[in-house]
Design a protein around this motif. Structure first.
Motif, PDB file in Angstrom:
ATOM      1  N   ARG A   1     123.513  80.752  48.798  1.00  0.00           N
ATOM      2  CA  ARG A   1     123.818  82.048  49.181  1.00  0.00           C
ATOM      3  C   ARG A   1     125.057  80.776  49.370  1.00  0.00           C
ATOM      4  NH1 ARG A   1     122.671  85.662  47.440  1.00  0.00           N
ATOM      5  NH2 ARG A   1     120.931  86.877  47.851  1.00  0.00           N
ATOM      6  N   GLY A   2     125.775  80.350  49.227  1.00  0.00           N
ATOM      7  CA  GLY A   2     127.504  79.137  49.567  1.00  0.00           C
ATOM      8  C   GLY A   2     127.824  78.895  48.169  1.00  0.00           C
ATOM      9  N   ILE A   3     128.893  77.705  48.801  1.00  0.00           N
ATOM     10  CA  ILE A   3     129.612  77.411  47.136  1.00  0.00           C
ATOM     11  C   ILE A   3     129.121  76.645  47.749  1.00  0.00           C
ATOM     12  CG2 ILE A   3     131.254  79.443  46.711  1.00  0.00           C
ATOM     13  CD1 ILE A   3     133.110  78.852  49.046  1.00  0.00           C
ATOM     14  N   GLN A   4     130.119  75.404  46.905  1.00  0.00           N
ATOM     15  CA  GLN A   4     130.799  73.992  46.667  1.00  0.00           C
ATOM     16  C   GLN A   4     131.915  73.577  47.313  1.00  0.00           C
ATOM     17  OE1 GLN A   4     130.848  72.713  42.911  1.00  0.00           O
ATOM     18  NE2 GLN A   4     129.199  73.935  42.006  1.00  0.00           N
ATOM     19  N   LYS A   5     131.625  72.800  48.293  1.00  0.00           N
ATOM     20  CA  LYS A   5     132.059  72.206  48.890  1.00  0.00           C
ATOM     21  C   LYS A   5     134.042  72.014  48.878  1.00  0.00           C
ATOM     22  CE  LYS A   5     132.892  68.257  52.978  1.00  0.00           C
ATOM     23  NZ  LYS A   5     131.992  67.491  53.699  1.00  0.00           N
ATOM     24  N   GLN A   6     133.997  71.205  47.938  1.00  0.00           N
ATOM     25  CA  GLN A   6     134.773  71.030  47.403  1.00  0.00           C
ATOM     26  C   GLN A   6     135.721  72.424  46.402  1.00  0.00           C
ATOM     27  OE1 GLN A   6     132.531  70.131  46.057  1.00  0.00           O
ATOM     28  NE2 GLN A   6     132.203  69.717  43.493  1.00  0.00           N
ATOM     29  N   THR A   7     134.714  73.357  46.110  1.00  0.00           N
ATOM     30  CA  THR A   7     135.162  74.475  46.058  1.00  0.00           C
ATOM     31  C   THR A   7     136.159  74.985  47.695  1.00  0.00           C
ATOM     32  OG1 THR A   7     134.453  75.389  44.515  1.00  0.00           O
ATOM     33  CG2 THR A   7     134.481  77.066  45.525  1.00  0.00           C
ATOM     34  N   LYS A   8     135.383  75.135  48.264  1.00  0.00           N
ATOM     35  CA  LYS A   8     136.045  75.234  49.781  1.00  0.00           C
ATOM     36  C   LYS A   8     137.211  74.541  50.568  1.00  0.00           C
ATOM     37  CE  LYS A   8     130.868  75.789  51.677  1.00  0.00           C
ATOM     38  NZ  LYS A   8     130.778  75.398  53.126  1.00  0.00           N
ATOM     39  N   ILE A   9     136.886  74.039  49.913  1.00  0.00           N
ATOM     40  CA  ILE A   9     138.170  72.521  50.113  1.00  0.00           C
ATOM     41  C   ILE A   9     139.185  72.975  49.446  1.00  0.00           C
ATOM     42  CG2 ILE A   9     139.022  69.903  50.259  1.00  0.00           C
ATOM     43  CD1 ILE A   9     136.433  69.625  50.858  1.00  0.00           C
TER      44      ILE A   9
ATOM     45  N   LEU B   1     134.696  80.887  55.220  1.00  0.00           N
ATOM     46  CA  LEU B   1     134.366  80.257  54.266  1.00  0.00           C
ATOM     47  C   LEU B   1     133.794  78.910  54.645  1.00  0.00           C
ATOM     48  CD1 LEU B   1     137.499  80.375  51.893  1.00  0.00           C
ATOM     49  CD2 LEU B   1     135.424  81.254  51.161  1.00  0.00           C
ATOM     50  N   TRP B   2     134.150  78.265  55.434  1.00  0.00           N
ATOM     51  CA  TRP B   2     134.299  76.548  55.595  1.00  0.00           C
ATOM     52  C   TRP B   2     132.382  76.963  56.387  1.00  0.00           C
ATOM     53  CZ3 TRP B   2     135.160  72.497  54.742  1.00  0.00           C
ATOM     54  CH2 TRP B   2     134.296  71.286  55.671  1.00  0.00           C
ATOM     55  N   ARG B   3     131.851  78.568  57.148  1.00  0.00           N
ATOM     56  CA  ARG B   3     130.571  78.184  57.695  1.00  0.00           C
ATOM     57  C   ARG B   3     129.870  78.883  56.635  1.00  0.00           C
ATOM     58  NH1 ARG B   3     130.252  80.145  63.529  1.00  0.00           N
ATOM     59  NH2 ARG B   3     128.139  81.132  62.571  1.00  0.00           N
ATOM     60  N   MET B   4     130.160  79.335  55.187  1.00  0.00           N
ATOM     61  CA  MET B   4     129.038  79.399  54.417  1.00  0.00           C
ATOM     62  C   MET B   4     128.390  78.167  53.958  1.00  0.00           C
ATOM     63  SD  MET B   4     131.673  81.693  51.613  1.00  0.00           S
ATOM     64  CE  MET B   4     129.608  81.822  50.984  1.00  0.00           C
ATOM     65  N   PRO B   5     127.077  78.355  53.560  1.00  0.00           N
ATOM     66  CA  PRO B   5     126.373  77.100  53.451  1.00  0.00           C
ATOM     67  C   PRO B   5     126.950  76.675  52.079  1.00  0.00           C
ATOM     68  CG  PRO B   5     124.597  78.961  53.567  1.00  0.00           C
ATOM     69  CD  PRO B   5     126.665  79.412  53.281  1.00  0.00           C
TER      70      PRO B   5
ATOM     71  N   ALA C   1     126.625  74.759  48.174  1.00  0.00           N
ATOM     72  CA  ALA C   1     125.939  74.248  47.014  1.00  0.00           C
ATOM     73  C   ALA C   1     126.045  73.139  46.936  1.00  0.00           C
ATOM     74  CB  ALA C   1     126.182  75.184  46.542  1.00  0.00           C
ATOM     75  N   PRO C   2     124.419  72.776  46.267  1.00  0.00           N
ATOM     76  CA  PRO C   2     124.739  70.891  45.837  1.00  0.00           C
ATOM     77  C   PRO C   2     126.326  71.638  44.493  1.00  0.00           C
ATOM     78  CG  PRO C   2     122.900  72.318  44.969  1.00  0.00           C
ATOM     79  CD  PRO C   2     123.866  73.150  45.899  1.00  0.00           C
ATOM     80  N   SER C   3     126.832  69.920  44.655  1.00  0.00           N
ATOM     81  CA  SER C   3     127.356  69.968  43.147  1.00  0.00           C
ATOM     82  C   SER C   3     126.524  69.903  41.779  1.00  0.00           C
ATOM     83  CB  SER C   3     128.744  68.909  43.568  1.00  0.00           C
ATOM     84  OG  SER C   3     129.532  68.880  44.458  1.00  0.00           O
ATOM     85  N   PRO C   4     126.896  70.337  40.543  1.00  0.00           N
ATOM     86  CA  PRO C   4     126.520  69.697  39.330  1.00  0.00           C
ATOM     87  C   PRO C   4     126.676  68.513  39.708  1.00  0.00           C
ATOM     88  CG  PRO C   4     128.409  70.715  39.495  1.00  0.00           C
ATOM     89  CD  PRO C   4     128.721  70.921  40.981  1.00  0.00           C
ATOM     90  N   SER C   5     125.367  67.897  38.976  1.00  0.00           N
ATOM     91  CA  SER C   5     125.044  66.640  38.699  1.00  0.00           C
ATOM     92  C   SER C   5     125.913  66.779  37.061  1.00  0.00           C
ATOM     93  CB  SER C   5     124.016  66.158  38.637  1.00  0.00           C
ATOM     94  OG  SER C   5     123.166  66.751  37.495  1.00  0.00           O
ATOM     95  N   PRO C   6     126.455  65.454  36.865  1.00  0.00           N
ATOM     96  CA  PRO C   6     126.848  65.385  35.364  1.00  0.00           C
ATOM     97  C   PRO C   6     126.406  65.068  34.420  1.00  0.00           C
ATOM     98  CG  PRO C   6     127.556  62.690  37.197  1.00  0.00           C
ATOM     99  CD  PRO C   6     126.235  64.138  38.037  1.00  0.00           C
ATOM    100  N   GLN C   7     126.603  65.905  33.484  1.00  0.00           N
ATOM    101  CA  GLN C   7     125.250  65.863  32.557  1.00  0.00           C
ATOM    102  C   GLN C   7     125.802  64.539  31.130  1.00  0.00           C
ATOM    103  OE1 GLN C   7     126.557  70.212  30.522  1.00  0.00           O
ATOM    104  NE2 GLN C   7     125.328  70.892  31.391  1.00  0.00           N
TER     105      GLN C   7
END
Length: 134
Positions: free
Chosen positions: A71-79, A116-120, A122-128
């Motif tokens: 129910r959120g987006i990644q922090k770097q996407t928000k920025i 956008l800033w108040r949205m939770p 989401a964890p960043s995907p771990s590098p594969q």
């Protein structure tokens, strides 16, 4: 009959919403994220094939998966989104040159940025890790 009408209506709404999301990438006042999420919701209820297609898309797929899971987006996407909002709103305000329109653009930018800033986050995907097969 009614199920068919609802399904077709949701599919049309999904495509219209996706078109608005794509337009929102370049138009400063039109938000992309809510339209992408609306499109995913419409496709989830009307066409599993289109929903899966949307989830596999390079630019929109991760955003939808993050929202569905967290129910959120990644922090770097928000920025990135907030930065682009302010850059495009400032450029638009300078081009327009009318104080009342600039005030309206900046109030929209403030509201969308806060949303956008108040949205939770989401964890960043771990590098594969790529394993070589010898």
């Amino acid at each position: 009959m009614l199920k068919t009408v609802v399904r077709i209506s949701l599919m049309i709404a999904g495509w219209v919403s996706l078109a608005l999301a794509v337009a929102g990438v370049v138009l400063p006042v039109l938000p992309t994220t809510p339209f992408v999420l609306l499109s995913a919701g419409c496709f989830a209820k009307s066409s599993p094939r289109f929903h899966q297609w949307l989830l596999r898309q390079k630019y929109f797929g991760q955003m939808i998966r993050d929202y569905q899971a967290y129910r959120g987006i990644q922090k770097q996407t928000k920025i990135r989104a907030i930065s682009l909002i302010w850059l495009s709103m400032t450029a638009s305000a300078l081009v327009i040159g009318k104080v009342w329109l600039a005030a309206m653009l900046f109030s929209i930018a403030i509201c969308v940025s806060l949303y956008l800033w108040r949205m939770p986050n989401a964890p960043s995907p771990s590098p594969q890790v790529i394993h070589e097969v010898n």
